[in-house]
Design an enzyme around this catalytic site. Structure first.
Site, short mmCIF file in Angstrom:
data_model
loop_
_atom_site.label_atom_id
_atom_site.label_comp_id
_atom_site.label_asym_id
_atom_site.label_seq_id
_atom_site.Cartn_x
_atom_site.Cartn_y
_atom_site.Cartn_z
N ASP A 1 0.86 -1.13 0.12
CA ASP A 1 -0.03 0.02 -0.19
C ASP A 1 0.82 1.32 -0.05
O ASP A 1 2.15 1.11 0.21
CB ASP A 1 -1.06 -0.18 1.18
CG ASP A 1 -2.14 0.62 0.91
OD1 ASP A 1 -2.13 1.65 -0.02
OD2 ASP A 1 -3.28 0.53 1.64
N TYR A 2 0.13 2.50 -0.06
CA TYR A 2 0.97 3.84 -0.02
C TYR A 2 2.13 3.95 0.79
O TYR A 2 1.68 4.16 1.97
CB TYR A 2 0.05 4.98 -0.14
CG TYR A 2 0.22 5.92 -0.82
CD1 TYR A 2 1.17 7.02 -0.43
CD2 TYR A 2 -0.37 6.41 -1.98
CE1 TYR A 2 1.47 8.16 -1.12
CE2 TYR A 2 -0.21 7.59 -2.76
CZ TYR A 2 0.84 8.44 -2.35
OH TYR A 2 0.95 9.53 -2.76
#
Length: 733
Positions: free
Chosen positions: A258-259
């Site tokens: 994820d980011y």
């Protein structure tokens, strides 16, 4: 594919292989505070494997051209985006879509989203989110399919099929990215990015099944979650990413973080960026989103013996295989078609589908005295901050949708009835006057539609408007930004400013229809007691107003059923239907002391899982079984007769639950195992039969063996998880 990738990797330097593991954002659509720099030069050097946050055929083509023309080996990029509930044509939020209990509609919504996304240069979508969520304080409950693992699994499969189609090489197919692996919806206190801690049995029985279903449906990629699992962050968790996902389940795609999740492992206390990057590669992470930990540290770790060349090669191979499966090596511009961008995006047909699925997602929570559907002879007072509002119709997590192309509730009613009905309007209130909520709900420069008048002046105007009407339609609830990522709420009431408006309207004595916008279950005991009708419309999407008007005036009879329990109070959270019994259960009737209850509130939810009313009524017969004693792999048939006892044609979701009263471990009080959605005319009856096999009896025991045990089982069939008819069988091995 193997021969092609072998040949290509034989030409690649270590730097180019590591470059394929680097996913960057160019900044148009961000989900964090970091935006990558120097992207063009890095693409030319072969330091980037994929890009997200950009869409549009012309813009994507420019970036792809740099990769295939100016990099040494001409390896195409993969282009991703958060396409969550539609691309340009927006459908209801996923929690709303799940309330349709219609896998055909759900699959079609993903297919149309893929069709629009590929017309604008995309070939990868960060969806579906299949996290099971039992805490409505968590903002991202809006992005998933609710609390049930069986239903969540059906939704996961439908969405993967819709996105990926029959072949990833189809021009309108995108690769699905299943998220967030794993258990993200179990965050403590319902707080975003927070710790998750649960037993292995709970993981396997209640939280992991939708991810497994997505693997079985052929999902091409997975995204790791931010949270810890067994004390180890998911992004560096080898047990999760390799042992479970690949070895147990047979997943053969690639995993992206994820980011900046890889960088954030340092905050979990596992070491500096070089250390955690090496841990992630060894664990089975293949692509690093935004943080560039792989890009900046893996070569050094290779020299120091902290990672191996084989581990880098394996991750690189998985990314290249994804590009091969998408057909990008044969045609890097496969999803870049300016003509399709003109003909396939935000079409009349797509808008019509958005209207249809929105109607099917609405849940009628209350309807006393047949207040709904509205009559065209009535004078209607349309009131509330969401009644004449474009910007809030689309809901959370909309990257490419244009709010100004949505239909407001006021417009939708006007489109339907023209001047035939007298509709009076007053805004009544803003969303909230809470300064903290205002500051945190509207971020990154987002603009809130606000009325500058004092709250009392707005309420007074609304009350005077209501006095002139036969019925009040109050369009209230959460703004789009009050749910979704980083939008957890400790208080899940309708905001106080709007509650004050509702109280003033109630004092007029006029019947009140609440049209509720929300990204989560809310606590609504006062509203349930006070309003004449409550129609939950979630956040309906591009065609919001038209769909709402269809249902309010009876052109469509609502049939949605909630997929996440509505609590009476936040004090009951977590609350979910498939809980386990306690040693001192409280049945609601006997003396309560020394029982598992509250002394100030009922244990029961306000609205149970699977609940939803109709403009008509349905009657269920007792459950009939074709046998009461079974052995081995026999099939049990359980049948009920459902009768439409009202005056409207309506759809009903007939739900099958199974209980296992005696087992080697404590089991859930009941578990959803199947459903059928039927339509009946007034007075019509239909037999609904479920075929139950031993596969429906299986569970994970204390050794994590998935099997069934002989004994008594109870089949429960009904209109929701609370209102069922039951029949028992003995089933021996």
């Amino acid at each position: 594919m193997d021969a092609f990738v072998d040949n290509l990797m034989g030409k690649m330097t270590v730097d180019e292989k590591i470059g394929q593991l680097n996913l960057v954002t160019v900044g148009r659509a961000t989900t964090g505070s970091v935006v990558n720099k120097g992207v063009e030069d890095k693409i030319k050097k072969g330091d980037i494997g994929g890009v997200f946050g950009i869409y549009g055929a012309e813009d994507v083509a420019k970036i792809q051209d740099i990769a295939v023309k100016d990099s040494r080996l001409h390896i195409p990029l993969i282009f991703g985006l958060d396409v969550i509930h539609g691309h340009k044509t927006i459908f209801p939020i996923p929690l709303g879509i799940s309330a349709t209990w219609d896998m055909g509609l759900i699959e079609q919504s993903s297919h149309l989203a893929a069709k629009e996304a590929t017309a604008e240069g995309l070939n990868w979508v960060f969806s579906p989110m299949v996290d099971i969520a039992r805490d409505p304080r968590w903002g991202r409950i809006s992005e998933g399919g609710g609390e049930d693992p069986w239903l969540g699994s059906q939704i996961a499969k439908a969405m993967v099929r819709g996105y990926q189609g029959s072949s990833l090489q189809n021009p309108d197919a995108v690769m699905a990215c299943v998220k967030h692996f794993a258990l993200y919806g179990g965050a403590e206190a319902g707080r975003e990015y927070n710790t998750v801690d649960m037993s292995l049995i709970r993981m396997y029985q209640d939280y992991l099944p939708p991810y497994k279903a997505a693997v079985d449906a052929g999902a091409g990629s997975f995204m790791s979650s931010f949270n810890t699992i067994n004390g180890i962050p998911a992004t560096v968790n080898k047990w999760l990413l390799t042992d479970v996902l690949r070895k147990q389940w047979g997943f053969n795609g690639f995993v992206v973080s994820d980011y900046t999740a890889l960088n954030e492992v340092t905050n979990h206390g596992l070491g500096d960026l070089q250390t955690v990057s090496a841990l992630a590669l060894k664990a089975g992470l293949d692509m690093d989103m935004v943080g560039e930990g792989f890009l900046t540290t893996l070569k050094k770790s290779l020299k120091e013996g902290k990672v191996t060349q084989a581990e880098i090669d394996l991750a690189c191979r998985r990314v290249l295989e994804a590009k091969y499966k998408l057909g990008l090596f044969n045609n890097p511009d496969k999803s870049i078609d300016p003509q399709r961008e003109k003909t396939d995006v935000l079409t009349a047909e797509n808008r019509a589908f958005s209207r249809k699925i929105a109607e099917h997602s609405f849940v009628l929570l209350k309807n006393s005295n047949q207040t709904l559907p509205l009559k065209k002879s009535q004078t209607i007072a349309l009131i509330g901050p969401l009644a004449d509002n474009h910007s809030e119709m689309l809901g959370t997590w909309v990257v490419a949708g244009d709010p100004q192309k949505s239909i407001s509730v006021r417009e939708g009613i006007k489109n339907m009835i023209g001047s035939d009905v007298n509709v009076l309007y007053a805004r009544g209130s803003n969303f909230t006057d809470d300064s903290l909520l205002n500051a945190r709900a509207w971020f990154f420069g987002m603009k809130q539609e606000r009325d500058s008048r004092p709250a009392k002046e707005m309420i007074d105007e609304a009350v005077e408007t209501a006095k002139k009407a036969d019925v009040v339609v109050a369009v209230v609830g959460e703004s789009a930004n009050m749910s979704g990522e980083s939008s957890s709420r400790s208080d899940i009431n309708i905001p106080e400013t709007q509650r004050d408006l509702l109280k003033a309207l109630a004092a007029t004595g006029k019947p009140i229809v609440i049209v509720l916008f929300n990204g989560r279950p809310l606590t609504l005991p006062w509203e349930d007691k006070t309003a004449s009708a409550i129609l939950d419309v979630w956040a309906p999407g591009t065609e919001a107003g038209n769909a709402i008007a269809d249902v309010l005036f009876g052109n469509y009879n609502p049939a949605g059923k909630i997929t996440a329990t509505f609590p009476r109070s936040v004090g009951q959270i977590p609350i979910y239907y498939n809980h386990k019994n306690t040693g001192r259960p409280f049945n609601g009737h006997e003396a309560a002391k020394f029982k598992s209850d509250y002394i100030d509130i009922s244990n029961d939810p306000l609205y149970p899982f699977g609940y939803g009313l109709s403009y008509t009524t349905f009657k269920y017969s007792d459950v009939k079984l074709d046998k009461t004693n079974l052995k081995g792999d026999q099939t049990l048939k359980a049948t009920v007769t459902v009768t439409n006892t009202g005056s409207y044609t309506g759809e009903e979701v007939v739900q099958l639950y199974i209980s296992d009263p005696v087992a080697s471990i404590s089991r859930s009080v009941e578990e959803l195992k199947n459903f059928q959605k039927i339509e009946l005319k007034p007075g019509e009856s239909r037999e609904v039969t479920f075929a139950i096999t031993t596969a429906d009896l299986k569970f994970y025991n204390d050794k994590l063996i998935y099997d069934w045990e002989p004994g008594e089982f109870v089949a429960r069939i009904g209109t929701n998880s609370f209102d069922t008819h039951a029949a028992s069988v003995q089933w021996e091995k």
